[in-house]
Enzyme design. Structure first.
Site, PDB file in Angstrom:
ATOM      1  N   THR A 169       0.816  -1.221   0.000  1.00  0.00           N
ATOM      2  CA  THR A 169       0.000   0.000   0.000  1.00  0.00           C
ATOM      3  C   THR A 169       0.843   1.262   0.000  1.00  0.00           C
ATOM      4  O   THR A 169       0.508   2.253  -0.634  1.00  0.00           O
ATOM      5  CB  THR A 169      -0.884   0.020   1.271  1.00  0.00           C
ATOM      6  OG1 THR A 169      -1.582  -1.204   1.326  1.00  0.00           O
ATOM      7  CG2 THR A 169      -1.872   1.147   1.249  1.00  0.00           C
ATOM      8  N   THR A 186       2.839  -4.835   4.428  1.00  0.00           N
ATOM      9  CA  THR A 186       3.018  -5.122   5.853  1.00  0.00           C
ATOM     10  C   THR A 186       2.917  -6.613   6.209  1.00  0.00           C
ATOM     11  O   THR A 186       3.444  -7.028   7.244  1.00  0.00           O
ATOM     12  CB  THR A 186       1.977  -4.348   6.696  1.00  0.00           C
ATOM     13  OG1 THR A 186       0.684  -4.679   6.214  1.00  0.00           O
ATOM     14  CG2 THR A 186       2.220  -2.859   6.617  1.00  0.00           C
ATOM     15  N   ASP A 187       2.250  -7.403   5.362  1.00  0.00           N
ATOM     16  CA  ASP A 187       1.993  -8.795   5.758  1.00  0.00           C
ATOM     17  C   ASP A 187       3.264  -9.561   6.108  1.00  0.00           C
ATOM     18  O   ASP A 187       3.307 -10.286   7.103  1.00  0.00           O
ATOM     19  CB  ASP A 187       1.257  -9.547   4.636  1.00  0.00           C
ATOM     20  CG  ASP A 187      -0.204  -9.169   4.548  1.00  0.00           C
ATOM     21  OD1 ASP A 187      -0.627  -8.253   5.278  1.00  0.00           O
ATOM     22  OD2 ASP A 187      -0.927  -9.783   3.737  1.00  0.00           O
ATOM     23  N   LYS A 225       4.036  -8.521  13.032  1.00  0.00           N
ATOM     24  CA  LYS A 225       2.742  -7.892  12.757  1.00  0.00           C
ATOM     25  C   LYS A 225       1.711  -8.532  13.678  1.00  0.00           C
ATOM     26  O   LYS A 225       1.454  -9.730  13.596  1.00  0.00           O
ATOM     27  CB  LYS A 225       2.362  -8.108  11.287  1.00  0.00           C
ATOM     28  CG  LYS A 225       1.075  -7.417  10.891  1.00  0.00           C
ATOM     29  CD  LYS A 225       0.798  -7.526   9.396  1.00  0.00           C
ATOM     30  CE  LYS A 225      -0.491  -6.807   9.048  1.00  0.00           C
ATOM     31  NZ  LYS A 225      -0.796  -6.821   7.612  1.00  0.00           N
TER      32      LYS A 225
END
Ligand code: GLU
Length: 430
Positions: A85, A161-162, A240
């Site tokens: 993103t 971010t995953d 995360k």
């Protein structure tokens, strides 16, 4: 309704916003303000709106930005993009979501950077991070190496971010004695409103790099749900911890490195960074190395383990202190015994490592009989407190670079801060 690229003035009962209209969502309008950031204005709050005509790009802007980027006075920071993103933005002239990667674009998107750093920028890959493979870690590692040898003050990596924490761990192991900070940043954008977390994370990473006196691999992301600060976490300890919150990245079994006060552009140091003494060196991944990651669970089937016969290494994310069902305790548990036999054979041939699905805490296979049986089989990882993700990356990297016997020894040795000396109670739920 307005057209994209139209300069608009929108008033609510408390404020007047002037900017470039980007798009309309169900409940809000998105407007790019003159400071370069997008805001969402809730339709229900709008009291008045008018168009001031179409935007005209200042002809000199690109030229001025290029001159700025060539300027020598500011610290040189390199931004490498891998996608996610954070790398995409809405282009107000077309309305499309596009990925932009030139230094001019970056400064255009994050105007505060103009006075902070000279930016180099390039695209390594443009992907959702769940698609990453060891080959991408090598691409990224080599690109960082090139930037460091060029003499940059630090490197920022924009990343989905995953799997950002897997890449952070991979780079931590690959980049031995890295002399400058390498900071991974991402963006957890909430779907119901335009978010500025990418700007806050990226600019905080710049603030961190400018102030850091030593190298290392770090993750820099929001501290809370608001935009006032970011946290810097060591790459080998980050995880995360939420699917969508901006403050999802936390250190596991470790403290924080620093807090970035975004509003005042200051660093609050929470740990001393140690300068590396050895020579900077890169050790890559073997792209065909086969490491598995198995989650122990009740009613495990032997067929879930059988495929690992053809692997080079295996991580078992065990229960509690480091367990997996391997005992025949009654006539309903025969499968467990077979699992134990298979595991014993595996552990003789390849490194089999225990981590815990509790996430926090240390492995201790001396407490219960299951743990002691696993230790007798040669299962590794006793007294370590790495996340399963870091353990997975570490094992693959060790197998890529060291002989089998060395791998077994090095796995339980702290190489990059991935194993902590002591279990501090304040490291829980940081
Ligand atoms: N699955 C995406 C990724 O990790 C999520 C988008 C994002 O976090 O940027 O790349």
């Amino acid at each position: 309704m307005f057209r994209q690229g139209e300069v608009v003035e929108i008033s609510t009962s408390t404020q007047v916003f002037r900017g470039v209209f980007i798009k309309e969502e169900k409940d809000f309008l998105v407007v790019k303000l003159s400071n370069g950031y997008n805001i969402g204005i809730a339709k229900r709050n709008i009291k008045g709106e008018k168009s001031l005509g179409m935007v005209r790009r200042e002809e000199n802007t690109m030229k001025k930005l290029k001159e700025h980027i060539r300027g020598k006075a500011l610290p040189l920071i390199s931004i490498l993009h891998t996608g996610g993103t954070i790398a995409s933005k809405v282009d107000y002239s077309t309305g499309a979501v596009i990925a932009r990667f030139t230094p001019e674009d970056i400064i255009g998107l994050f105007p505060e950077l103009r006075s902070m750093a000279s930016i180099r920028s390039r695209l390594i890959s443009n992907m959702l991070s769940e698609n990453m493979r060891f080959s991408h870690y090598n691409l990224l590692g080599r690109a960082v190496e090139e930037e460091v040898r060029r003499g940059v003050r630090g490197v920022i990596i924009t990343h989905g971010t995953d799997t950002l924490h897997y890449s952070a761990a991979a780079l931590s192991f690959m980049l031995e004695n890295i002399p400058v900070p390498v900071v991974l940043v991402g963006s957890q954008r909430s779907s119901d409103r335009p978010s500025s977390d990418s700007a806050v994370n990226l600019i905080s990473a710049v603030i961190f790099i400018i102030n850091a006196r030593a190298g290392g691999v770090f993750v820099c992301m929001h501290e809370s749900m608001n935009d006032s600060s970011c946290l810097v976490v060591e790459g080998v300890n980050a995880r995360k911890m939420h699917t969508s919150r901006r403050d999802a990245f936390r250190p596991i079994n470790k403290g924080l490195v620093a807090r970035i006060d975004y509003e005042n552009k200051r660093v609050e140091w929470l740990k001393d960074l140690e300068k590396s003494r050895g020579e900077f060196n890169i050790k890559l991944f073997k792209e065909n190395i086969k490491v598995g990651l198995l989650k122990a669970h009740p009613n495990l089937l032997i067929s879930e383990l059988e495929c690992f016969k053809h692997f080079d290494g295996l991580i078992i994310e065990g229960t509690g202190l480091g367990h997996i069902g391997i005992s025949e305790t009654d006539k309903l548990t025969k499968e467990n015994k077979r699992i134990g036999e298979l595991l014993a054979g595996l552990a003789r041939r390849i490194p089999v490592v225990m981590t815990s699905q509790t996430i926090y805490g240390r492995i201790n296979m001396n407490v219960y009989s299951t743990g002691r049986d696993l230790l007798r089989m040669g299962v590794l990882g006793n007294y370590t407190d790495m996340t399963s993700e870091t353990a997975f990356i570490k094992l693959a990297w060790l197998l890529s670079n060291y002989k089998k016997e060395e791998v077994r020894e090095l796995f339980e040795r702290n190489l990059r801060g991935e194993i902590s000396d002591r279990t501090e109670k304040e490291y829980f739920l940081v």
